[in-house]
Motif scaffolding. Structure first.
Motif, PDB file in Angstrom:
ATOM      1  N   ASP A 327      64.640  66.668  19.958  1.00  0.00           N
ATOM      2  CA  ASP A 327      63.430  66.551  19.146  1.00  0.00           C
ATOM      3  C   ASP A 327      63.023  65.092  18.957  1.00  0.00           C
ATOM      4  O   ASP A 327      61.830  64.752  19.012  1.00  0.00           O
ATOM      5  N   ILE A 328      64.004  64.225  18.719  1.00  0.00           N
ATOM      6  CA  ILE A 328      63.701  62.795  18.571  1.00  0.00           C
ATOM      7  C   ILE A 328      63.078  62.258  19.856  1.00  0.00           C
ATOM      8  O   ILE A 328      62.099  61.496  19.837  1.00  0.00           O
ATOM      9  N   PHE A 329      63.643  62.665  20.979  1.00  0.00           N
ATOM     10  CA  PHE A 329      63.125  62.223  22.271  1.00  0.00           C
ATOM     11  C   PHE A 329      61.678  62.673  22.466  1.00  0.00           C
ATOM     12  O   PHE A 329      60.810  61.895  22.901  1.00  0.00           O
ATOM     13  N   LEU A 330      61.375  63.923  22.151  1.00  0.00           N
ATOM     14  CA  LEU A 330      60.011  64.435  22.323  1.00  0.00           C
ATOM     15  C   LEU A 330      59.009  63.684  21.446  1.00  0.00           C
ATOM     16  O   LEU A 330      57.875  63.427  21.865  1.00  0.00           O
ATOM     17  N   LYS A 331      59.429  63.319  20.247  1.00  0.00           N
ATOM     18  CA  LYS A 331      58.541  62.534  19.379  1.00  0.00           C
ATOM     19  C   LYS A 331      58.238  61.180  20.001  1.00  0.00           C
ATOM     20  O   LYS A 331      57.097  60.700  19.962  1.00  0.00           O
ATOM     21  N   LYS A 332      59.250  60.541  20.567  1.00  0.00           N
ATOM     22  CA  LYS A 332      59.055  59.233  21.193  1.00  0.00           C
ATOM     23  C   LYS A 332      58.163  59.347  22.433  1.00  0.00           C
ATOM     24  O   LYS A 332      57.312  58.477  22.695  1.00  0.00           O
ATOM     25  N   VAL A 333      58.347  60.412  23.206  1.00  0.00           N
ATOM     26  CA  VAL A 333      57.487  60.638  24.363  1.00  0.00           C
ATOM     27  C   VAL A 333      56.037  60.801  23.922  1.00  0.00           C
ATOM     28  O   VAL A 333      55.113  60.245  24.534  1.00  0.00           O
ATOM     29  N   ALA A 334      55.820  61.559  22.854  1.00  0.00           N
ATOM     30  CA  ALA A 334      54.459  61.773  22.350  1.00  0.00           C
ATOM     31  C   ALA A 334      53.793  60.450  21.991  1.00  0.00           C
ATOM     32  O   ALA A 334      52.612  60.219  22.302  1.00  0.00           O
ATOM     33  N   GLU A 335      54.540  59.556  21.348  1.00  0.00           N
ATOM     34  CA  GLU A 335      53.983  58.250  20.977  1.00  0.00           C
ATOM     35  C   GLU A 335      53.635  57.432  22.217  1.00  0.00           C
ATOM     36  O   GLU A 335      52.580  56.776  22.269  1.00  0.00           O
ATOM     37  N   ARG A 336      54.475  57.455  23.214  1.00  0.00           N
ATOM     38  CA  ARG A 336      54.193  56.691  24.439  1.00  0.00           C
ATOM     39  C   ARG A 336      52.977  57.250  25.171  1.00  0.00           C
ATOM     40  O   ARG A 336      52.163  56.499  25.714  1.00  0.00           O
ATOM     41  N   LEU A 337      52.878  58.568  25.222  1.00  0.00           N
ATOM     42  CA  LEU A 337      51.729  59.168  25.900  1.00  0.00           C
ATOM     43  C   LEU A 337      50.423  58.778  25.213  1.00  0.00           C
ATOM     44  O   LEU A 337      49.421  58.472  25.882  1.00  0.00           O
ATOM     45  N   LYS A 338      50.423  58.787  23.898  1.00  0.00           N
ATOM     46  CA  LYS A 338      49.206  58.418  23.172  1.00  0.00           C
ATOM     47  C   LYS A 338      48.797  56.984  23.484  1.00  0.00           C
ATOM     48  O   LYS A 338      47.612  56.652  23.519  1.00  0.00           O
ATOM     49  N   SER A 339      49.776  56.104  23.726  1.00  0.00           N
ATOM     50  CA  SER A 339      49.471  54.699  24.010  1.00  0.00           C
ATOM     51  C   SER A 339      48.823  54.517  25.379  1.00  0.00           C
ATOM     52  O   SER A 339      48.240  53.467  25.656  1.00  0.00           O
ATOM     53  N   MET A 375      53.876  57.581  34.350  1.00  0.00           N
ATOM     54  CA  MET A 375      55.207  57.600  34.964  1.00  0.00           C
ATOM     55  C   MET A 375      55.967  56.312  34.644  1.00  0.00           C
ATOM     56  O   MET A 375      57.170  56.334  34.361  1.00  0.00           O
ATOM     57  N   LYS A 376      55.271  55.184  34.687  1.00  0.00           N
ATOM     58  CA  LYS A 376      55.896  53.897  34.377  1.00  0.00           C
ATOM     59  C   LYS A 376      56.398  53.866  32.940  1.00  0.00           C
ATOM     60  O   LYS A 376      57.517  53.404  32.655  1.00  0.00           O
ATOM     61  N   GLU A 377      55.581  54.382  32.023  1.00  0.00           N
ATOM     62  CA  GLU A 377      55.963  54.394  30.606  1.00  0.00           C
ATOM     63  C   GLU A 377      57.171  55.309  30.364  1.00  0.00           C
ATOM     64  O   GLU A 377      58.070  54.976  29.597  1.00  0.00           O
ATOM     65  N   ILE A 378      57.167  56.462  31.011  1.00  0.00           N
ATOM     66  CA  ILE A 378      58.276  57.402  30.814  1.00  0.00           C
ATOM     67  C   ILE A 378      59.565  56.863  31.445  1.00  0.00           C
ATOM     68  O   ILE A 378      60.674  57.146  30.970  1.00  0.00           O
ATOM     69  N   ASN A 379      59.431  56.054  32.504  1.00  0.00           N
ATOM     70  CA  ASN A 379      60.620  55.505  33.169  1.00  0.00           C
ATOM     71  C   ASN A 379      61.318  54.421  32.340  1.00  0.00           C
ATOM     72  O   ASN A 379      62.496  54.132  32.570  1.00  0.00           O
ATOM     73  N   VAL A 380      60.604  53.826  31.393  1.00  0.00           N
ATOM     74  CA  VAL A 380      61.233  52.834  30.508  1.00  0.00           C
ATOM     75  C   VAL A 380      62.238  53.564  29.618  1.00  0.00           C
ATOM     76  O   VAL A 380      61.915  54.610  29.040  1.00  0.00           O
ATOM     77  N   PRO A 381      63.461  53.068  29.482  1.00  0.00           N
ATOM     78  CA  PRO A 381      64.487  53.802  28.720  1.00  0.00           C
ATOM     79  C   PRO A 381      64.093  54.021  27.257  1.00  0.00           C
ATOM     80  O   PRO A 381      63.474  53.150  26.633  1.00  0.00           O
ATOM     81  N   PHE A 382      64.454  55.176  26.761  1.00  0.00           N
ATOM     82  CA  PHE A 382      64.256  55.518  25.353  1.00  0.00           C
ATOM     83  C   PHE A 382      65.568  55.260  24.612  1.00  0.00           C
ATOM     84  O   PHE A 382      66.626  55.712  25.059  1.00  0.00           O
ATOM     85  N   PHE A 383      65.483  54.560  23.496  1.00  0.00           N
ATOM     86  CA  PHE A 383      66.682  54.321  22.699  1.00  0.00           C
ATOM     87  C   PHE A 383      66.693  55.299  21.527  1.00  0.00           C
ATOM     88  O   PHE A 383      65.802  55.294  20.673  1.00  0.00           O
ATOM     89  N   ILE A 384      67.718  56.135  21.554  1.00  0.00           N
ATOM     90  CA  ILE A 384      67.850  57.153  20.510  1.00  0.00           C
ATOM     91  C   ILE A 384      69.190  56.943  19.822  1.00  0.00           C
ATOM     92  O   ILE A 384      70.249  57.067  20.450  1.00  0.00           O
ATOM     93  N   GLU A 385      69.102  56.590  18.538  1.00  0.00           N
ATOM     94  CA  GLU A 385      70.297  56.298  17.743  1.00  0.00           C
ATOM     95  C   GLU A 385      71.182  55.265  18.451  1.00  0.00           C
ATOM     96  O   GLU A 385      72.406  55.392  18.523  1.00  0.00           O
ATOM     97  N   GLY A 386      70.517  54.255  19.023  1.00  0.00           N
ATOM     98  CA  GLY A 386      71.227  53.153  19.654  1.00  0.00           C
ATOM     99  C   GLY A 386      71.654  53.394  21.079  1.00  0.00           C
ATOM    100  O   GLY A 386      72.185  52.489  21.727  1.00  0.00           O
ATOM    101  N   HIS A 387      71.412  54.589  21.604  1.00  0.00           N
ATOM    102  CA  HIS A 387      71.827  54.910  22.968  1.00  0.00           C
ATOM    103  C   HIS A 387      70.601  55.005  23.875  1.00  0.00           C
ATOM    104  O   HIS A 387      69.608  55.660  23.522  1.00  0.00           O
ATOM    105  N   PRO A 388      70.630  54.373  25.067  1.00  0.00           N
ATOM    106  CA  PRO A 388      69.496  54.464  25.995  1.00  0.00           C
ATOM    107  C   PRO A 388      69.492  55.805  26.713  1.00  0.00           C
ATOM    108  O   PRO A 388      70.540  56.347  27.070  1.00  0.00           O
ATOM    109  N   TYR A 389      68.293  56.329  26.916  1.00  0.00           N
ATOM    110  CA  TYR A 389      68.164  57.567  27.692  1.00  0.00           C
ATOM    111  C   TYR A 389      67.041  57.367  28.694  1.00  0.00           C
ATOM    112  O   TYR A 389      65.938  56.953  28.349  1.00  0.00           O
TER     113      TYR A 389
END
Length: 710
Positions: A327-339, A375-389
């Protein structure tokens, strides 16, 4: 309180159960002659007894001076008006009236003056021939009391206000003061601006004034603001009162407080059209907005790009790290897509890990650039609770008007393109190509074989039970159509029913389903099983069929089935289309005794005011909302729908129930019935009888009818 403008030919304008309406209905049938004058002495109402007494009809004398009072006594009315403050009423005075035939009649009359603010609104007079007084012994004191009682009843049951022709308040009752939080002194002499919420545009009020100033009744909903700054909604009817030349001299407004209902509607509409997790709009809202843009741009053929974005390997993340992490990941994806998009574009969450976007005024080159940016934005690592994904995405793109001119069609084709990307290795984007769509050829084959299916009896009915959560007993079953094609095998209803709808074959197929379901239900009753209701779905095409009612009647008669054991399920989109037509047809079906259910509730374009107007029995909560109980732990939509339905005295059934957790939640919020795999998958006729009906009867002997201990 106000009598002068209410007459039989205005009946279509009256509010149901309005006290004024009931007064005049009773006055029409009252055993004594009653005549109502306005302050100029013009006749505004006569009941049947008055017509019989004087020989003139109400229609002949309406808005005219009184012809049946002799010339020497015509000033009778004016004496009332002149002495209004001194003479509140007159009882048992004598007067001679002259009938239309010229016959003089000695009568006794009693009168009461009905005020409005500081002036006279109406004068009500009752007559009795002297020769009838002894025989009939009519108590005119009781008559006057009844008139006062009706005024009291109106003030007790409705929010009432009266304004002069300029819109200045001349009277407000206590309920008006209570809802507005203003005292009577603070309101009298003021205009509507004192409670104006500024929610409605000026044109809204201009339209009201154009209507009522022309002498017509206006009905609608108005949002006001009370003295404390809080908003309240009222369902309003404004009735103009006109003088002898037809010009309004005052307006009477009768209101009903609908604030709580409006709040419930707003809450449900928000939940239905928005994604709770990401705060993005959902697919329903996306389709609605895209449809609007397509209609706007159709004239100029300005291009629109529609994107379907699916996150690659999201299931692995969800399964390995847990739903909270996902769920945290999906929220972060939503923010990136809006940008990645401007405020003129539209980003929504379609479902799960799929997002949909439309880009206005975008040719293929621009759409390609935006896809690469995503695709470029999604390829940038997501940091969730200090861990990159690290993640990638697959993007399908359809173009308006090249790939279609309907919102739903563009979304479907963008999905087809996205699935081609997934099949070809993911982490890429692709435009829709007609060659991708093998479904077109499959549909042609389906159409060919579907036309033969009815003739060769390839269809079958399966039945799925419904459970009453209050009693734990099987309460009914839904008849579900299945098709096993000799050439194509078992074909999903989701595939062949839309095709049947499109080609019109749904009409004869629907007749077959209705007939078979009624016959089988009757056979089970004759076999000794407890009588229960069978539900049959009606498609849009079936409901629009002019022979639908006759088809239902014939199916019931042929099966000799009591109509109360048949339930017809219609979709919410049917309910929203051509409300007068829908209501008339539903009324006809209900008069037969057939039950009506709204299926897949919440998935259409909900304007929920129809719930209190249509003759429906049941709301069926869509599976998507029931799923949210376990998927996102969100019970808000289910809770709101159950509460709203019960406020309209409707039964509520939840479909797609699969686990105990859903049952516990639905019982908690007082849902009435459930249907789903936790009870049983849809079963063939013989299996349903063996596994459900017989089991129910066995348990009925041992456990007071409870088939499952829920």
């Amino acid at each position: 309180m106000i009598f002068s403008q209410w007459k039989d030919d205005d009946e279509s304008k009256l509010i149901a159960l309005n006290p004024i309406y009931f007064f005049l209905k009773i006055a029409k049938l009252f055993p004594a002659p009653i005549v109502v004058f306005d302050e100029q002495g013009l006749i505004k109402f006569m009941n049947r007894k008055a017509e019989e007494l004087v020989g003139w009809s109400e229609k002949e004398l309406l808005d005219k001076q009184c012809p049946f009072i002799p010339t020497s006594e015509k000033n009778l009315n004016w004496s009332f008006i002149k002495n209004i403050k001194q003479v509140k009423s007159i009882e048992k005075a004598k007067i001679t009236v002259i009938t239309k035939a010229g016959e003089p009649l000695l009568t006794t009359y009693s009168a009461i003056v009905v005020p409005s603010g500081d002036h006279v609104d109406s004068i009500v007079i009752t007559f009795t021939e002297q020769r009838e007084i002894c025989s009939k012994k009519i108590n005119y004191r009781d008559t006057l009391k009844e008139l006062r009682d009706f005024k009291f009843a109106l003030d007790q049951s409705s929010i009432v206000s009266v304004t002069d022709r300029k819109g200045i308040f001349t009277y407000v009752n206590q309920k008006f003061c209570e809802v507005s939080k203003y005292s009577r002194e603070e309101l009298l002499g003021k205009d509507y601006q004192v409670i104006n919420s500024e929610f409605h545009r000026s044109e809204f009020f201009k339209k009201i004034w154009r209507t009522i100033s022309s002498g017509h009744v206006w009905k609608g909903e108005i949002k006001n603001k009370d003295k404390n700054g809080n908003y309240f909604w009222v369902d309003t009817t404004i009735v103009p009162f006109t003088n002898e030349v037809g010009r309004p001299y005052q307006y009477v407004s009768i209101h009903t407080d609908i604030t709580e209902r409006k709040k419930a509607l707003e809450e449900i509409n928000f939940l239905v059209y928005n994604d709770e997790l990401t705060s993005l709009p959902n697919k329903r809202k996306f389709i609605d907005k895209l449809r609007s843009h397509v209609e706007t741009k159709r004239k100029y053929q300005n291009p629109i790009a529609v994107f379907c974005i699916d996150l690659d390997r999201f299931k692995i993340l969800n399964d390995s790290m847990g739903h909270r992490f996902g769920d945290i990941f999906l929220k972060k994806v939503a923010e990136r897509l809006k940008s990645c998009f401007s405020k003129h574009d539209f980003v929504a969450r379609q479902s799960g890990d799929e997002f949909i976007v439309y880009l206005l005024n975008a040719d293929e080159q621009k759409a390609k650039q935006v896809a690469q940016l995503i695709m470029k934005e999604i390829n940038v690592p997501f940091f969730i609770e200090g861990h990159p994904y690290y993640s990638t995405c697959s993007i399908g793109i359809s173009m308006y008007p090249i790939d279609g001119d309907k919102a739903e069609e563009l979304v479907i084709k963008a999905n087809i393109a996205m699935y081609r990307v997934k099949k070809n290795g993911k982490n890429n984007h692709q435009f829709y190509d007609a060659q991708m769509d093998q479904q077109v050829r499959r549909e042609m084959e389906l159409d060919k074989y579907l036309r033969k299916a009815l003739q060769y009896e390839e269809f079958d009915l399966y039945y799925q039970p419904k459970l009453d959560l209050h009693t734990g007993e099987i309460s009914g079953m839904e008849a579900l159509l299945r098709w096993e094609c000799p050439k194509m095998g078992m074909v999903s209803p989701n595939e062949f029913i839309p095709l049947a709808e499109e080609t019109g074959l749904i009409i004869p197929i629907g007749e077959w389903v209705l007939r078979k379901a009624c016959q089988q239900n009757k056979l089970w009753q004759e076999a000794g099983y407890p009588p229960m209701r069978v539900s049959v779905n009606l498609s849009v095409r079936q409901f629009q069929d002019p022979n639908l009612v006759l088809t239902v009647i014939k199916a019931l008669e042929d099966a000799n089935l009591d109509p109360k054991y048949l339930e017809l399920e219609i979709t919410e989109n049917i309910a929203m289309d051509n409300k007068d037509f829908v209501n008339q047809k539903l009324e006809t079906l209900r008069e037969l005794g057939v039950h009506i259910s709204i299926d897949d509730f919440g998935t259409g374009y909900s304007s929920l005011s129809y719930l209190g107007k249509y003759p429906i029995n049941t709301l069926k909560i869509d599976k998507a909302f029931v799923d949210e109980i376990i998927h996102s732990k969100d019970t808000s939509v289910v809770r709101a729908i159950i509460a709203l339905a019960h406020s309209f005295n409707l039964n509520v059934i939840a479909e797609g129930v699969e686990v105990q957790e859903q049952i516990d939640c639905l019982k908690k919020y007082a849902c009435d019935e459930i249907q789903g795999y936790i009870l049983s998958k849809p079963l063939k006729t013989e299996a349903f009888e063996e596994q459900i009906l017989k089991k129910s009867m066995l348990l009925d002997d041992k456990d007071n009818g409870r088939i499952l201990n829920y």
